[in-house]
Design a protein around this motif. Sequence first.
Motif, PDB file in Angstrom:
ATOM      1  N   MET A  88      34.091  30.874  39.752  1.00 53.59           N
ATOM      2  CA  MET A  88      34.922  31.458  38.708  1.00 53.59           C
ATOM      3  C   MET A  88      34.070  32.010  37.564  1.00 53.59           C
ATOM      4  O   MET A  88      34.337  33.096  37.045  1.00 53.59           O
ATOM      5  N   LEU A  89      33.035  31.280  37.149  1.00 49.39           N
ATOM      6  CA  LEU A  89      32.196  31.797  36.083  1.00 49.39           C
ATOM      7  C   LEU A  89      31.446  33.040  36.542  1.00 49.39           C
ATOM      8  O   LEU A  89      31.327  34.014  35.787  1.00 49.39           O
ATOM      9  N   ALA A  90      30.947  33.022  37.772  1.00 50.61           N
ATOM     10  CA  ALA A  90      30.224  34.182  38.280  1.00 50.61           C
ATOM     11  C   ALA A  90      31.126  35.407  38.363  1.00 50.61           C
ATOM     12  O   ALA A  90      30.718  36.522  38.031  1.00 50.61           O
ATOM     13  N   VAL A  91      32.379  35.206  38.779  1.00 50.45           N
ATOM     14  CA  VAL A  91      33.316  36.329  38.879  1.00 50.45           C
ATOM     15  C   VAL A  91      33.681  36.852  37.498  1.00 50.45           C
ATOM     16  O   VAL A  91      33.742  38.066  37.269  1.00 50.45           O
ATOM     17  N   LEU A  92      33.923  35.949  36.541  1.00 50.80           N
ATOM     18  CA  LEU A  92      34.248  36.384  35.180  1.00 50.80           C
ATOM     19  C   LEU A  92      33.074  37.099  34.524  1.00 50.80           C
ATOM     20  O   LEU A  92      33.272  37.869  33.581  1.00 50.80           O
ATOM     21  N   TRP A  93      31.851  36.842  34.994  1.00 48.91           N
ATOM     22  CA  TRP A  93      30.688  37.551  34.470  1.00 48.91           C
ATOM     23  C   TRP A  93      30.804  39.048  34.722  1.00 48.91           C
ATOM     24  O   TRP A  93      30.334  39.853  33.918  1.00 48.91           O
ATOM     25  N   TYR A  94      31.454  39.414  35.825  1.00 52.56           N
ATOM     26  CA  TYR A  94      31.660  40.827  36.128  1.00 52.56           C
ATOM     27  C   TYR A  94      32.824  41.422  35.339  1.00 52.56           C
ATOM     28  O   TYR A  94      32.897  42.628  35.160  1.00 52.56           O
ATOM     29  N   GLY A  95      33.754  40.594  34.881  1.00 50.61           N
ATOM     30  CA  GLY A  95      34.885  41.113  34.128  1.00 50.61           C
ATOM     31  C   GLY A  95      35.912  40.039  33.860  1.00 50.61           C
ATOM     32  O   GLY A  95      36.294  39.295  34.769  1.00 50.61           O
ATOM     33  N   VAL A  96      36.363  39.945  32.591  1.00 50.20           N
ATOM     34  CA  VAL A  96      37.354  38.948  32.200  1.00 50.20           C
ATOM     35  C   VAL A  96      38.725  39.586  32.315  1.00 50.20           C
ATOM     36  O   VAL A  96      39.162  40.317  31.420  1.00 50.20           O
ATOM     37  N   ARG A 155      42.736  40.192  37.363  1.00 49.19           N
ATOM     38  CA  ARG A 155      42.300  40.666  38.676  1.00 49.19           C
ATOM     39  C   ARG A 155      41.042  39.934  39.125  1.00 49.19           C
ATOM     40  O   ARG A 155      40.884  39.589  40.293  1.00 49.19           O
ATOM     41  N   SER A 156      40.122  39.689  38.166  1.00 49.74           N
ATOM     42  CA  SER A 156      38.912  38.948  38.495  1.00 49.74           C
ATOM     43  C   SER A 156      39.241  37.519  38.890  1.00 49.74           C
ATOM     44  O   SER A 156      38.630  36.959  39.810  1.00 49.74           O
ATOM     45  N   VAL A 157      40.205  36.911  38.196  1.00 49.33           N
ATOM     46  CA  VAL A 157      40.620  35.545  38.529  1.00 49.33           C
ATOM     47  C   VAL A 157      41.199  35.493  39.940  1.00 49.33           C
ATOM     48  O   VAL A 157      40.890  34.581  40.725  1.00 49.33           O
ATOM     49  N   MET A 158      42.014  36.486  40.291  1.00 59.15           N
ATOM     50  CA  MET A 158      42.614  36.524  41.636  1.00 59.15           C
ATOM     51  C   MET A 158      41.554  36.726  42.701  1.00 59.15           C
ATOM     52  O   MET A 158      41.583  36.092  43.764  1.00 59.15           O
ATOM     53  N   PHE A 159      40.582  37.588  42.417  1.00 60.11           N
ATOM     54  CA  PHE A 159      39.504  37.784  43.369  1.00 60.11           C
ATOM     55  C   PHE A 159      38.665  36.520  43.511  1.00 60.11           C
ATOM     56  O   PHE A 159      38.245  36.151  44.614  1.00 60.11           O
ATOM     57  N   GLY A 160      38.408  35.849  42.384  1.00 61.77           N
ATOM     58  CA  GLY A 160      37.658  34.603  42.425  1.00 61.77           C
ATOM     59  C   GLY A 160      38.353  33.549  43.264  1.00 61.77           C
ATOM     60  O   GLY A 160      37.705  32.802  44.013  1.00 61.77           O
ATOM     61  N   HIS A 191      37.819  40.983  51.779  1.00 61.83           N
ATOM     62  CA  HIS A 191      37.963  40.815  50.332  1.00 61.83           C
ATOM     63  C   HIS A 191      37.625  42.085  49.564  1.00 61.83           C
ATOM     64  O   HIS A 191      38.084  42.264  48.450  1.00 61.83           O
ATOM     65  N   ASN A 192      36.825  42.988  50.154  1.00 61.21           N
ATOM     66  CA  ASN A 192      36.474  44.197  49.413  1.00 61.21           C
ATOM     67  C   ASN A 192      37.685  45.064  49.068  1.00 61.21           C
ATOM     68  O   ASN A 192      37.862  45.448  47.921  1.00 61.21           O
ATOM     69  N   PRO A 193      38.565  45.405  50.052  1.00 63.37           N
ATOM     70  CA  PRO A 193      39.738  46.179  49.664  1.00 63.37           C
ATOM     71  C   PRO A 193      40.666  45.402  48.749  1.00 63.37           C
ATOM     72  O   PRO A 193      41.314  45.968  47.874  1.00 63.37           O
ATOM     73  N   PHE A 194      40.723  44.082  48.953  1.00 62.40           N
ATOM     74  CA  PHE A 194      41.549  43.249  48.073  1.00 62.40           C
ATOM     75  C   PHE A 194      41.087  43.374  46.633  1.00 62.40           C
ATOM     76  O   PHE A 194      41.885  43.577  45.715  1.00 62.40           O
ATOM     77  N   TYR A 195      39.767  43.302  46.433  1.00 62.40           N
ATOM     78  CA  TYR A 195      39.211  43.394  45.080  1.00 62.40           C
ATOM     79  C   TYR A 195      39.363  44.807  44.524  1.00 62.40           C
ATOM     80  O   TYR A 195      39.797  45.009  43.401  1.00 62.40           O
ATOM     81  N   GLY A 196      39.014  45.796  45.353  1.00 62.37           N
ATOM     82  CA  GLY A 196      39.040  47.157  44.878  1.00 62.37           C
ATOM     83  C   GLY A 196      40.423  47.615  44.463  1.00 62.37           C
ATOM     84  O   GLY A 196      40.609  48.193  43.399  1.00 62.37           O
ATOM     85  N   PHE A 197      41.401  47.307  45.272  1.00 60.26           N
ATOM     86  CA  PHE A 197      42.725  47.850  44.982  1.00 60.26           C
ATOM     87  C   PHE A 197      43.558  46.925  44.119  1.00 60.26           C
ATOM     88  O   PHE A 197      44.599  47.314  43.623  1.00 60.26           O
ATOM     89  N   LEU A 198      43.107  45.698  43.902  1.00 58.50           N
ATOM     90  CA  LEU A 198      43.689  44.918  42.818  1.00 58.50           C
ATOM     91  C   LEU A 198      43.369  45.595  41.483  1.00 58.50           C
ATOM     92  O   LEU A 198      44.198  45.665  40.583  1.00 58.50           O
TER      93      LEU A 198
END
Length: 371
Positions: free
Chosen positions: A309-317, A320-325, A361-368
């Motif tokens: 979760m911290l690593a994902v939030l580093w890319y953006g708070v 959508r980042s939380v869901m991807f995490g 997960h890539n399309p999930f992240y991208g289109f979220l």
Amino acid sequence: MSDISFLYFFLPVFMGIYLITPKVLKRLLVILAGAGIIFWADPVGLIPMGVCILSGYLFGIFIHNFRDKIWGKVFLGLEIAINAAVFLLFHRTAFDGSDLMTLLGQRSLVKSAAAIGASVMPLHSVAYCIDVYKKKYVCEHKFTTVAEYIAFFPTFGAGPILSFDKMKPQFEDPKPGFAKCAVGVRMLMLGLIMKLFISNAMYDMWHDVTDIPLKSMPVPAAWLGALGFAMFFYFEVCAFCCMACGMASLMGVELCYSLPVTIQSKSFRGLCRHANPSLYHWSRKYIYRKIKRDDNGFSEFLAIMFSVMLAVLWYGVSMRSVMFGAALIVVLCFEKILECPLKKTARLCQIHFIVVPDTGHNPFYGFLRAC
């Protein structure tokens, strides 16, 4: 870091002054240069810089003096809480401008796309104080040494995240020369090429795909957009890290960074490690290992959850980042459960297991992010 004004005006002027500045004043010059970059982008960005430097320096001394007492833990907790607040309040995602304030429906504290350095300085400050608490080294009483480490401006873009004990000798005795200058120019040019010709192109391709209405979007276009978004993320981090290494080499400082090669990964965890090595090692060292207990499966899954979760939030708070995490945590936990059976399977089966979640997960992240 890739702006024309920075490359053709600031960097040459800074390097000219840096090379003729006495060694005792070089650290102060680097700190002032970092402050100047932040002020030029947004004066409000000086707030997180000042808070991270002062909290790291003062709490480092307090923790060193009281680390064998309960007050040591109190000061460490305050240090972590303050820098976490700075990170959440001032860190913004560069490509969509999301942050905690906009997530809560409030006006952002910063007007720029991203508060420069707000994703790196809190991690440096926290890492320094944790290492002091763990008696890895004694606290540093020279304010300029701690300040240069926390706010080393070549790392403002996207790292790499540094270790104080490895950088301190180089900060105190930088050795610029023709050989390091040549290496620095090559690394700087390599980073610029990746940024301008690969990362930006992949971002434009992803942006063009997201302009297509979802109901009429062809499946190949969706996968093409997802691939573009994944490559944009990968090469964006690589580009800024290469430029950071190049600028540091020009200054006579060597950063520990090598280009990651994700295709050589033998597991999904390895894929995450190679995507951003310095962030992976920071989260593993200061979060994962602090939570995980020996022979305790629950603590290991808890450690995976917090570190991811911290690593994902580093890319953006953002939500959508939380869901991807959350999706990434599920994949990593699933891989951990199947770790022993996977070791006994053929290499082709292991690659198939890595590719399926990654392409999922890539399309999930991208289109979220496109919604």
